[in-house]
Design a protein around this motif. Structure first.
Motif, PDB file in Angstrom:
ATOM      1  N   GLY A   1      99.987 -21.564 -64.643  1.00 39.29           N
ATOM      2  CA  GLY A   1      99.796 -19.627 -65.008  1.00 39.29           C
ATOM      3  C   GLY A   1     100.218 -18.948 -64.892  1.00 39.29           C
ATOM      4  O   GLY A   1     101.454 -19.256 -65.496  1.00 39.29           O
ATOM      5  N   ALA A   2     100.212 -17.957 -63.824  1.00 37.30           N
ATOM      6  CA  ALA A   2     101.397 -16.464 -65.176  1.00 37.30           C
ATOM      7  C   ALA A   2     102.790 -17.214 -64.079  1.00 37.30           C
ATOM      8  O   ALA A   2     103.134 -17.454 -62.953  1.00 37.30           O
ATOM      9  CB  ALA A   2     100.580 -15.480 -64.512  1.00 37.30           C
ATOM     10  N   ALA A   3     104.088 -16.591 -65.309  1.00 35.41           N
ATOM     11  CA  ALA A   3     105.492 -16.583 -64.595  1.00 35.41           C
ATOM     12  C   ALA A   3     105.679 -15.490 -63.114  1.00 35.41           C
ATOM     13  O   ALA A   3     104.594 -14.386 -63.565  1.00 35.41           O
ATOM     14  CB  ALA A   3     106.050 -16.033 -65.578  1.00 35.41           C
ATOM     15  N   PRO A   4     105.767 -15.548 -62.094  1.00 36.30           N
ATOM     16  CA  PRO A   4     105.737 -14.855 -61.734  1.00 36.30           C
ATOM     17  C   PRO A   4     106.639 -13.443 -61.919  1.00 36.30           C
ATOM     18  O   PRO A   4     107.920 -14.248 -62.366  1.00 36.30           O
ATOM     19  CB  PRO A   4     106.967 -15.517 -59.678  1.00 36.30           C
ATOM     20  CG  PRO A   4     106.263 -16.780 -60.388  1.00 36.30           C
ATOM     21  CD  PRO A   4     106.723 -17.096 -61.563  1.00 36.30           C
ATOM     22  N   THR A   5     106.282 -12.329 -60.862  1.00 38.38           N
ATOM     23  CA  THR A   5     107.273 -11.164 -61.805  1.00 38.38           C
ATOM     24  C   THR A   5     107.596 -10.696 -60.420  1.00 38.38           C
ATOM     25  O   THR A   5     108.981  -9.821 -60.740  1.00 38.38           O
ATOM     26  CB  THR A   5     106.040 -10.121 -62.398  1.00 38.38           C
ATOM     27  OG1 THR A   5     105.255 -10.270 -61.142  1.00 38.38           O
ATOM     28  CG2 THR A   5     105.693 -10.569 -63.548  1.00 38.38           C
ATOM     29  N   LEU A   6     107.687 -10.828 -59.666  1.00 37.79           N
ATOM     30  CA  LEU A   6     108.046 -10.168 -57.993  1.00 37.79           C
ATOM     31  C   LEU A   6     110.107 -11.001 -58.501  1.00 37.79           C
ATOM     32  O   LEU A   6     109.812 -11.990 -58.489  1.00 37.79           O
ATOM     33  CB  LEU A   6     107.673 -10.680 -56.771  1.00 37.79           C
ATOM     34  CG  LEU A   6     106.356 -10.037 -56.876  1.00 37.79           C
ATOM     35  CD1 LEU A   6     106.023 -10.443 -55.832  1.00 37.79           C
ATOM     36  CD2 LEU A   6     106.277  -8.523 -56.932  1.00 37.79           C
ATOM     37  N   THR A   7     110.549 -10.544 -57.909  1.00 37.14           N
ATOM     38  CA  THR A   7     111.936 -10.942 -57.297  1.00 37.14           C
ATOM     39  C   THR A   7     112.457 -10.589 -55.813  1.00 37.14           C
ATOM     40  O   THR A   7     113.366 -11.470 -55.386  1.00 37.14           O
ATOM     41  CB  THR A   7     113.311  -9.827 -58.371  1.00 37.14           C
ATOM     42  OG1 THR A   7     113.121  -8.374 -57.499  1.00 37.14           O
ATOM     43  CG2 THR A   7     112.719  -9.475 -59.457  1.00 37.14           C
ATOM     44  N   GLU A   8     112.114 -10.442 -54.968  1.00 36.51           N
ATOM     45  CA  GLU A   8     111.853 -10.022 -53.693  1.00 36.51           C
ATOM     46  C   GLU A   8     110.979 -11.483 -53.259  1.00 36.51           C
ATOM     47  O   GLU A   8     109.369 -11.157 -52.591  1.00 36.51           O
ATOM     48  CB  GLU A   8     112.156  -8.972 -53.247  1.00 36.51           C
ATOM     49  CG  GLU A   8     111.928  -8.496 -51.350  1.00 36.51           C
ATOM     50  CD  GLU A   8     112.224  -7.497 -50.736  1.00 36.51           C
ATOM     51  OE1 GLU A   8     111.988  -7.443 -49.626  1.00 36.51           O
ATOM     52  OE2 GLU A   8     112.390  -6.276 -52.080  1.00 36.51           O
TER      53      GLU A   8
ATOM     54  N   VAL B   1     108.707 -24.708 -61.213  1.00 35.14           N
ATOM     55  CA  VAL B   1     108.993 -25.134 -60.622  1.00 35.14           C
ATOM     56  C   VAL B   1     110.197 -25.518 -61.350  1.00 35.14           C
ATOM     57  O   VAL B   1     110.043 -25.584 -62.629  1.00 35.14           O
ATOM     58  CB  VAL B   1     108.023 -26.844 -60.784  1.00 35.14           C
ATOM     59  CG1 VAL B   1     109.105 -27.454 -60.264  1.00 35.14           C
ATOM     60  CG2 VAL B   1     106.561 -25.983 -59.770  1.00 35.14           C
ATOM     61  N   ASP B   2     111.097 -25.890 -60.085  1.00 41.02           N
ATOM     62  CA  ASP B   2     112.196 -25.944 -60.853  1.00 41.02           C
ATOM     63  C   ASP B   2     112.311 -27.723 -61.434  1.00 41.02           C
ATOM     64  O   ASP B   2     112.709 -28.009 -60.364  1.00 41.02           O
ATOM     65  CB  ASP B   2     113.736 -25.703 -60.130  1.00 41.02           C
ATOM     66  CG  ASP B   2     115.732 -25.723 -60.922  1.00 41.02           C
ATOM     67  OD1 ASP B   2     115.281 -26.991 -61.531  1.00 41.02           O
ATOM     68  OD2 ASP B   2     116.043 -25.604 -60.214  1.00 41.02           O
ATOM     69  N   LEU B   3     112.307 -28.111 -62.783  1.00 36.72           N
ATOM     70  CA  LEU B   3     112.094 -29.905 -61.944  1.00 36.72           C
ATOM     71  C   LEU B   3     112.989 -30.320 -62.470  1.00 36.72           C
ATOM     72  O   LEU B   3     113.103 -31.622 -61.854  1.00 36.72           O
ATOM     73  CB  LEU B   3     111.576 -30.209 -63.728  1.00 36.72           C
ATOM     74  CG  LEU B   3     109.946 -29.126 -63.805  1.00 36.72           C
ATOM     75  CD1 LEU B   3     109.126 -30.040 -65.302  1.00 36.72           C
ATOM     76  CD2 LEU B   3     109.281 -30.490 -62.910  1.00 36.72           C
ATOM     77  N   ALA B   4     114.832 -30.074 -62.298  1.00 29.16           N
ATOM     78  CA  ALA B   4     115.701 -30.672 -62.369  1.00 29.16           C
ATOM     79  C   ALA B   4     116.103 -30.711 -61.300  1.00 29.16           C
ATOM     80  O   ALA B   4     117.306 -31.164 -60.373  1.00 29.16           O
ATOM     81  CB  ALA B   4     116.676 -29.865 -63.286  1.00 29.16           C
ATOM     82  N   THR B   5     115.807 -29.520 -59.803  1.00 29.00           N
ATOM     83  CA  THR B   5     116.087 -30.000 -58.591  1.00 29.00           C
ATOM     84  C   THR B   5     115.245 -30.274 -57.290  1.00 29.00           C
ATOM     85  O   THR B   5     114.486 -29.610 -57.882  1.00 29.00           O
ATOM     86  CB  THR B   5     116.679 -28.146 -58.488  1.00 29.00           C
ATOM     87  OG1 THR B   5     117.478 -27.810 -59.253  1.00 29.00           O
ATOM     88  CG2 THR B   5     117.320 -27.694 -56.789  1.00 29.00           C
TER      89      THR B   5
ATOM     90  N   MET C   1     109.586 -25.121 -65.346  1.00 25.12           N
ATOM     91  CA  MET C   1     107.955 -25.464 -66.045  1.00 25.12           C
ATOM     92  C   MET C   1     107.094 -24.179 -65.091  1.00 25.12           C
ATOM     93  O   MET C   1     106.856 -24.063 -64.002  1.00 25.12           O
ATOM     94  CB  MET C   1     107.157 -26.893 -65.861  1.00 25.12           C
ATOM     95  CG  MET C   1     106.056 -26.898 -66.676  1.00 25.12           C
ATOM     96  SD  MET C   1     105.788 -28.517 -65.658  1.00 25.12           S
ATOM     97  CE  MET C   1     104.256 -28.826 -67.820  1.00 25.12           C
ATOM     98  N   THR C   2     106.300 -23.285 -66.149  1.00 25.88           N
ATOM     99  CA  THR C   2     105.387 -22.754 -65.068  1.00 25.88           C
ATOM    100  C   THR C   2     103.802 -22.727 -64.965  1.00 25.88           C
ATOM    101  O   THR C   2     103.423 -23.590 -66.708  1.00 25.88           O
ATOM    102  CB  THR C   2     105.533 -20.906 -65.637  1.00 25.88           C
ATOM    103  OG1 THR C   2     107.731 -20.521 -65.903  1.00 25.88           O
ATOM    104  CG2 THR C   2     104.541 -20.313 -65.679  1.00 25.88           C
TER     105      THR C   2
END
Length: 158
Positions: free
Chosen positions: A32-39, A147-151, A29-30
């Protein structure tokens, strides 16, 4: 009467299926805005050297170990090493839901560092009693989070 019972049962079934789907494996579930940074930058680094990251976009990951139970405007994110940081929607445009507790999270935002921060400040939302919100020296001003709701992430050993 039968039609009313049928509609009520149908509605209940849809709600149940919706809840099951929200907790299905791989569901995230996101907010606000989905994170765009990868590092990612470790929370330990941010809290040890906050001046190096002031007003810079950062991405932190960890487990949601505490959150605002009034409006959901902040979460405490802890790394597996036990170090945590507050990620807060300063304008209160992002509201987390209680099902985020104990789940893996990725938060993106600007790092705020205020050595004179009070630690907590009193807030009052419309129709609610005043309560304390965290105002720590170092925090991430949220732009968005996933947020990873399954983990459920493992808690660090004490």
């Amino acid at each position: 009467m039968k039609k009313a019972v049928f509609i009520t049962l149908s509605f209940a079934l849809l709600l149940t299926l919706g809840c099951c789907k929200a907790n299905s494996p791989g569901k995230s579930m996101t907010f606000g805005a989905a994170p765009t940074l990868t590092e990612t930058i470790s929370i330990a680094t941010l809290t040890a050297e906050p001046a190096n990251y002031v007003n810079k976009d950062v991405l932190v990951t960890g487990e949601v170990v505490a959150m605002c139970m009034h409006k959901g405007c902040w979460v405490e994110v802890r790394e597996t090493n036990g170090i945590s940081i507050i990620c807060r929607s300063l304008d209160e445009s992002i509201h987390f839901t209680p099902n985020c507790m104990g789940k893996a999270i990725r938060c993106q935002g600007k790092l705020i560092y205020d050595p004179n921060a009070p630690g907590f400040e009193e807030k009052q939302h419309q129709g609610e009693d005043p309560h304390l919100c965290p105002s720590p020296k170092v925090l991430v001003s949220l732009q968005g989070a996933t947020v990873d709701l399954a983990t459920r992430t493992p808690s660090p050993a004490h």
